[in-house]
Write a protein that holds these residues in place. Structure first.
Motif, PDB file in Angstrom:
ATOM      1  N   UNK A 167      42.604  21.003  46.723  1.00  0.00           N
ATOM      2  CA  UNK A 167      42.138  21.402  45.394  1.00  0.00           C
ATOM      3  C   UNK A 167      42.719  22.774  45.034  1.00  0.00           C
ATOM      4  N   UNK A 168      42.726  23.684  45.999  1.00  0.00           N
ATOM      5  CA  UNK A 168      43.282  25.020  45.771  1.00  0.00           C
ATOM      6  C   UNK A 168      44.746  24.939  45.338  1.00  0.00           C
ATOM      7  N   UNK A 169      45.529  24.129  46.045  1.00  0.00           N
ATOM      8  CA  UNK A 169      46.956  24.021  45.723  1.00  0.00           C
ATOM      9  C   UNK A 169      47.174  23.435  44.330  1.00  0.00           C
ATOM     10  N   UNK A 170      46.387  22.434  43.975  1.00  0.00           N
ATOM     11  CA  UNK A 170      46.509  21.819  42.655  1.00  0.00           C
ATOM     12  C   UNK A 170      46.195  22.834  41.556  1.00  0.00           C
ATOM     13  N   UNK A 171      45.109  23.581  41.720  1.00  0.00           N
ATOM     14  CA  UNK A 171      44.729  24.562  40.701  1.00  0.00           C
ATOM     15  C   UNK A 171      45.704  25.729  40.663  1.00  0.00           C
ATOM     16  N   UNK A 172      46.198  26.152  41.817  1.00  0.00           N
ATOM     17  CA  UNK A 172      47.203  27.218  41.849  1.00  0.00           C
ATOM     18  C   UNK A 172      48.470  26.784  41.114  1.00  0.00           C
ATOM     19  N   UNK A 173      48.888  25.547  41.336  1.00  0.00           N
ATOM     20  CA  UNK A 173      50.070  25.021  40.645  1.00  0.00           C
ATOM     21  C   UNK A 173      49.823  24.917  39.137  1.00  0.00           C
ATOM     22  N   UNK A 174      48.577  24.630  38.744  1.00  0.00           N
ATOM     23  CA  UNK A 174      48.252  24.554  37.324  1.00  0.00           C
ATOM     24  C   UNK A 174      48.439  25.913  36.661  1.00  0.00           C
ATOM     25  N   UNK A 175      47.965  26.975  37.305  1.00  0.00           N
ATOM     26  CA  UNK A 175      48.133  28.306  36.729  1.00  0.00           C
ATOM     27  C   UNK A 175      49.577  28.792  36.807  1.00  0.00           C
ATOM     28  N   UNK A 176      50.316  28.286  37.788  1.00  0.00           N
ATOM     29  CA  UNK A 176      51.754  28.564  37.826  1.00  0.00           C
ATOM     30  C   UNK A 176      52.444  27.932  36.620  1.00  0.00           C
ATOM     31  N   UNK A 177      52.008  26.727  36.274  1.00  0.00           N
ATOM     32  CA  UNK A 177      52.540  26.056  35.081  1.00  0.00           C
ATOM     33  C   UNK A 177      52.251  26.894  33.831  1.00  0.00           C
ATOM     34  N   UNK A 178      51.015  27.361  33.704  1.00  0.00           N
ATOM     35  CA  UNK A 178      50.653  28.187  32.544  1.00  0.00           C
ATOM     36  C   UNK A 178      51.564  29.413  32.449  1.00  0.00           C
ATOM     37  N   UNK A 179      51.699  30.124  33.557  1.00  0.00           N
ATOM     38  CA  UNK A 179      52.492  31.362  33.543  1.00  0.00           C
ATOM     39  C   UNK A 179      53.968  31.071  33.304  1.00  0.00           C
ATOM     40  N   UNK A 180      54.481  30.024  33.911  1.00  0.00           N
ATOM     41  CA  UNK A 180      55.901  29.692  33.755  1.00  0.00           C
ATOM     42  C   UNK A 180      56.232  29.359  32.313  1.00  0.00           C
ATOM     43  N   UNK A 181      55.388  28.553  31.676  1.00  0.00           N
ATOM     44  CA  UNK A 181      55.661  28.130  30.301  1.00  0.00           C
ATOM     45  C   UNK A 181      55.421  29.252  29.288  1.00  0.00           C
ATOM     46  N   UNK A 182      54.452  30.111  29.539  1.00  0.00           N
ATOM     47  CA  UNK A 182      54.110  31.157  28.565  1.00  0.00           C
ATOM     48  C   UNK A 182      54.900  32.440  28.778  1.00  0.00           C
ATOM     49  N   UNK A 183      55.398  32.674  29.993  1.00  0.00           N
ATOM     50  CA  UNK A 183      56.166  33.870  30.270  1.00  0.00           C
ATOM     51  C   UNK A 183      55.288  35.008  30.777  1.00  0.00           C
ATOM     52  N   UNK A 184      55.933  36.096  31.173  1.00  0.00           N
ATOM     53  CA  UNK A 184      55.230  37.227  31.765  1.00  0.00           C
ATOM     54  C   UNK A 184      54.742  38.242  30.743  1.00  0.00           C
ATOM     55  N   UNK A 185      55.025  38.008  29.465  1.00  0.00           N
ATOM     56  CA  UNK A 185      54.637  38.990  28.441  1.00  0.00           C
ATOM     57  C   UNK A 185      53.341  38.607  27.732  1.00  0.00           C
ATOM     58  N   UNK A 186      52.561  37.690  28.310  1.00  0.00           N
ATOM     59  CA  UNK A 186      51.279  37.309  27.718  1.00  0.00           C
ATOM     60  C   UNK A 186      50.159  37.593  28.710  1.00  0.00           C
ATOM     61  N   UNK A 187      48.943  37.715  28.179  1.00  0.00           N
ATOM     62  CA  UNK A 187      47.765  37.896  29.020  1.00  0.00           C
ATOM     63  C   UNK A 187      47.078  36.544  29.210  1.00  0.00           C
ATOM     64  N   UNK A 188      46.641  36.284  30.444  1.00  0.00           N
ATOM     65  CA  UNK A 188      45.918  35.052  30.745  1.00  0.00           C
ATOM     66  C   UNK A 188      44.529  35.406  31.271  1.00  0.00           C
ATOM     67  N   UNK A 189      43.512  34.818  30.649  1.00  0.00           N
ATOM     68  CA  UNK A 189      42.132  34.958  31.088  1.00  0.00           C
ATOM     69  C   UNK A 189      41.719  33.617  31.680  1.00  0.00           C
ATOM     70  N   UNK A 190      41.499  33.599  32.997  1.00  0.00           N
ATOM     71  CA  UNK A 190      41.076  32.369  33.665  1.00  0.00           C
ATOM     72  C   UNK A 190      39.561  32.275  33.590  1.00  0.00           C
ATOM     73  N   UNK A 191      39.057  31.436  32.705  1.00  0.00           N
ATOM     74  CA  UNK A 191      37.614  31.272  32.520  1.00  0.00           C
ATOM     75  C   UNK A 191      37.114  30.253  33.537  1.00  0.00           C
ATOM     76  N   UNK A 192      36.936  30.712  34.778  1.00  0.00           N
ATOM     77  CA  UNK A 192      36.605  29.787  35.858  1.00  0.00           C
ATOM     78  C   UNK A 192      35.241  30.069  36.485  1.00  0.00           C
ATOM     79  N   UNK A 193      34.573  31.138  36.066  1.00  0.00           N
ATOM     80  CA  UNK A 193      33.212  31.382  36.516  1.00  0.00           C
ATOM     81  C   UNK A 193      33.072  31.833  37.957  1.00  0.00           C
TER      82      UNK A 193
END
Length: 201
Positions: A167-193
């Motif tokens: 599960x950790x690897x799947x979710x880590x890869x998901x956030x890698x997808x977010x960062x890769x597609x959006x680039x390093x010049x944006x802010x990401x707030x992970x609303x994961x509680x």
């Protein structure tokens, strides 16, 4: 939320003194057609393309809320992605709840148990393709701050697309997808509680 309310908030922030740190004005849940279709609904359609620029003029970062792995059950394209949704070995949906019944105007009310939302298996190629398209769409519109919600809705009991990954690897890869597609010049707030390390990279 309505465009008028959001515009009032933008104006109020514009009148505040400058900050020594970055400030974001974030549009939260309520602007979208429905989970799966993250285009603006009929309330926001007329002002949508100008919103990021209007926020930026106040000296703030234009922010948007998204739940890219969520899929509303009455989304017209649901059948195309049914095999990419999280399901138990018996074929039942692994994760679902009622939250967005208002989005297709079916006389929804709070407490209504219709209008369920399901969740993509983030490792499925169809899921990756759909989420990539969503991210590219919002990035082109000029949003620079992203609050990603409900990404934690990942069942370990599901019939996983990639059974070798935790599960950790799947979710880590998901956030890698977010960062890769959006680039390093944006802010990401992970609303994961939780202080989930998978969202940190």
């Amino acid at each position: 939320i309505t465009p008028n309310e959001f515009n009032i908030a933008i104006e109020e922030f514009a009148d505040m003194p400058p900050l020594t740190w970055d400030r974001s004005i974030q549009l939260d849940d309520g602007f979208q057609k429905m989970p799966g279709d993250w285009r603006p609904n009929n309330r926001f359609d007329s002002i949508w393309l100008s919103l990021p620029a209007e926020i930026k003029k106040t000296g703030s970062i234009p922010g948007i809320w998204l739940a890219p792995s969520a899929i509303f059950e009455r989304w017209p394209k649901l059948n195309q992605y049914d095999d990419a949704l999280q399901k138990l070995p018996n074929g039942r949906y692994a994760v679902s709840f009622c939250n967005w019944g208002w989005s297709d105007n079916k006389n929804w009310y709070w407490g209504d148990t219709t209008g369920k939302t399901y969740f993509l298996d983030p490792d499925h190629p169809k899921s990756i393709k759909l989420m990539t398209e969503i991210l590219k769409q919002v990035k082109l519109q000029g949003w620079k701050y992203y609050k990603f919600d409900f990404t934690y809705a990942l069942s370990t009991a599901r019939n996983a697309y990639d059974k070798k990954k935790t599960r950790f690897q799947t979710l880590s890869d998901l956030y890698t997808l977010f960062r890769t597609e959006l680039g390093n010049d944006v802010m990401i707030n992970a609303c994961i509680g939780e202080p989930g390390r998978y969202a940190l990279g």
